[in-house]
Design an enzyme around this catalytic site. Sequence first.
Site, PDB file in Angstrom:
ATOM      1  N   TYR A 148      11.657 115.066 -18.590  1.00  0.00           N
ATOM      2  CA  TYR A 148      11.101 114.334 -19.070  1.00  0.00           C
ATOM      3  C   TYR A 148      10.765 112.571 -17.369  1.00  0.00           C
ATOM      4  O   TYR A 148      11.207 112.436 -17.169  1.00  0.00           O
ATOM      5  CB  TYR A 148      11.613 113.111 -20.453  1.00  0.00           C
ATOM      6  CG  TYR A 148      10.421 111.269 -20.311  1.00  0.00           C
ATOM      7  CD1 TYR A 148       9.469 111.887 -20.667  1.00  0.00           C
ATOM      8  CD2 TYR A 148      11.129 110.724 -20.168  1.00  0.00           C
ATOM      9  CE1 TYR A 148       8.472 111.228 -21.761  1.00  0.00           C
ATOM     10  CE2 TYR A 148       9.991 109.225 -20.790  1.00  0.00           C
ATOM     11  CZ  TYR A 148       8.985 110.317 -21.817  1.00  0.00           C
ATOM     12  OH  TYR A 148       8.189 108.816 -22.262  1.00  0.00           O
ATOM     13  N   ASP A 232      13.413 110.135  -9.471  1.00  0.00           N
ATOM     14  CA  ASP A 232      13.361 109.357 -10.152  1.00  0.00           C
ATOM     15  C   ASP A 232      14.456 109.017 -10.974  1.00  0.00           C
ATOM     16  O   ASP A 232      15.320 109.445 -11.113  1.00  0.00           O
ATOM     17  CB  ASP A 232      12.459 109.940 -11.720  1.00  0.00           C
ATOM     18  CG  ASP A 232      12.021 109.407 -12.993  1.00  0.00           C
ATOM     19  OD1 ASP A 232      12.249 108.255 -12.512  1.00  0.00           O
ATOM     20  OD2 ASP A 232      11.308 109.907 -13.061  1.00  0.00           O
ATOM     21  N   LYS A 259      13.263 100.402 -16.137  1.00  0.00           N
ATOM     22  CA  LYS A 259      14.058  99.940 -17.381  1.00  0.00           C
ATOM     23  C   LYS A 259      15.044  98.957 -17.326  1.00  0.00           C
ATOM     24  O   LYS A 259      14.374  97.708 -17.432  1.00  0.00           O
ATOM     25  CB  LYS A 259      14.913 101.477 -17.726  1.00  0.00           C
ATOM     26  CG  LYS A 259      14.002 102.326 -18.403  1.00  0.00           C
ATOM     27  CD  LYS A 259      15.099 103.136 -19.153  1.00  0.00           C
ATOM     28  CE  LYS A 259      13.979 104.929 -19.339  1.00  0.00           C
ATOM     29  NZ  LYS A 259      13.638 104.480 -20.253  1.00  0.00           N
TER      30      LYS A 259
END
Length: 395
Positions: A148, A232, A259
Amino acid sequence: MASTSTIPALPVADALYDRALGHLPGGNSRTTLFVAPHPPYATSGRGHVLRDADGREVIDLQNNYTSLIHGHAHPEVTEAAARALHAGASFGLPTEHEIELAELLSQRVAIADRWRFANSGTEAVMVAIRLARAVTGRDAILRFEGCYHGSADAVVQHGARGVPQGVKDDVVTVPVGDEAALVAALDAHGDRLACVVFDAMPNRAGLRPADPAFVTLLRTETARRGILLLWDEVLTFRAGLGGLQGQYGVEPDITTLGKIIGGGLPVGAIGGRAEIMDAFDPRRDDAVGHGGTFSANPVTLAAGTTAMRLLDATAIDRLNALGDALRERLAAQGWTVTGQGSLLRVHVPDATALWWRLWAKGVLISVNGLLCLSTPMDEDTTAAVADAFESLDQE
Ligand SMILES: Cc1ncc(COP(=O)(O)O)c(C=O)c1O
């Protein structure tokens, strides 16, 4: 779905959900938060405790999908955000806050002396891919199956509805950790690949750390073909001061964060070396466009800078040790648990049932079995979590 006997009565949430269904498809705005028949509603949180609309207090190991590294309403983070908000929510001019967070991140991420801030990890990945395409002059990207990277067209899961064929044609997908398939794909498509998008511990693909030999191969094989390595680190940056890339000792070309670097507020970041990142320099005639009305928002960046200062090496080491001990304890109880440090994932055939059974015991996890720790937690907290898991075994 969980048997209804394990779902506690939620009269307030039921009423809210009925109202929500009239205006929000499926009752909320985030597909990733849905748990059947419908999730409870949050009202407040403090430290590692979240309170729901029906008055239940739970130990929060969901932490808004790992973003709340200091739990809820940390006094210093809240104070920094409030101070920035009082000074003005956002401006049509840059602020010193973005310089401060960029300076801090550059000290931690070896390859990144330049940064751009965005509003989410999705946006960071999307913009980073555009950067890679602009810099290399190539269109295609390679990604790994089941991983993801947010909800931009180029990186959503294979077969996702609504993605144009033209976008799919430029995405090469390889199974996670498969060296032979990677090299074959690079041989076949290398000259049209702008970047490889890589997460060294992808949650959706099982939260297993990549084999260092695979990472070295990936770096070597991309570098020799002029393909950029886009690491990522949106989920994994909490692993160490320099994220997971620091632990592997591999130097990607571009990295994306999100985040935890926003102190709980919406954030994303793209980092890299000046010669790549300077493609964004607006003084250039051919500058890669990147704006965003709320990009580099001062409230987010003030909260994020404070959160990152509080997350020093000592705090990270303590959290990782707590996480490793919890993983060992759960494994000793017979659960299949993956991850590393403060990120854990429990693998069960029926994740929804596990979710409700834990909720009933006062523990909140992600609907896909992901758990993460926050700095307000200590051994007593993780012992309570382990006890909750153990009690499920005995039911
Ligand atoms: C590795 C990774 N990349 C990108 C994203 C997307 O970030 P966001 O949810 O902030 O858009 C996520 C979100 O979970 C992620 O885990």
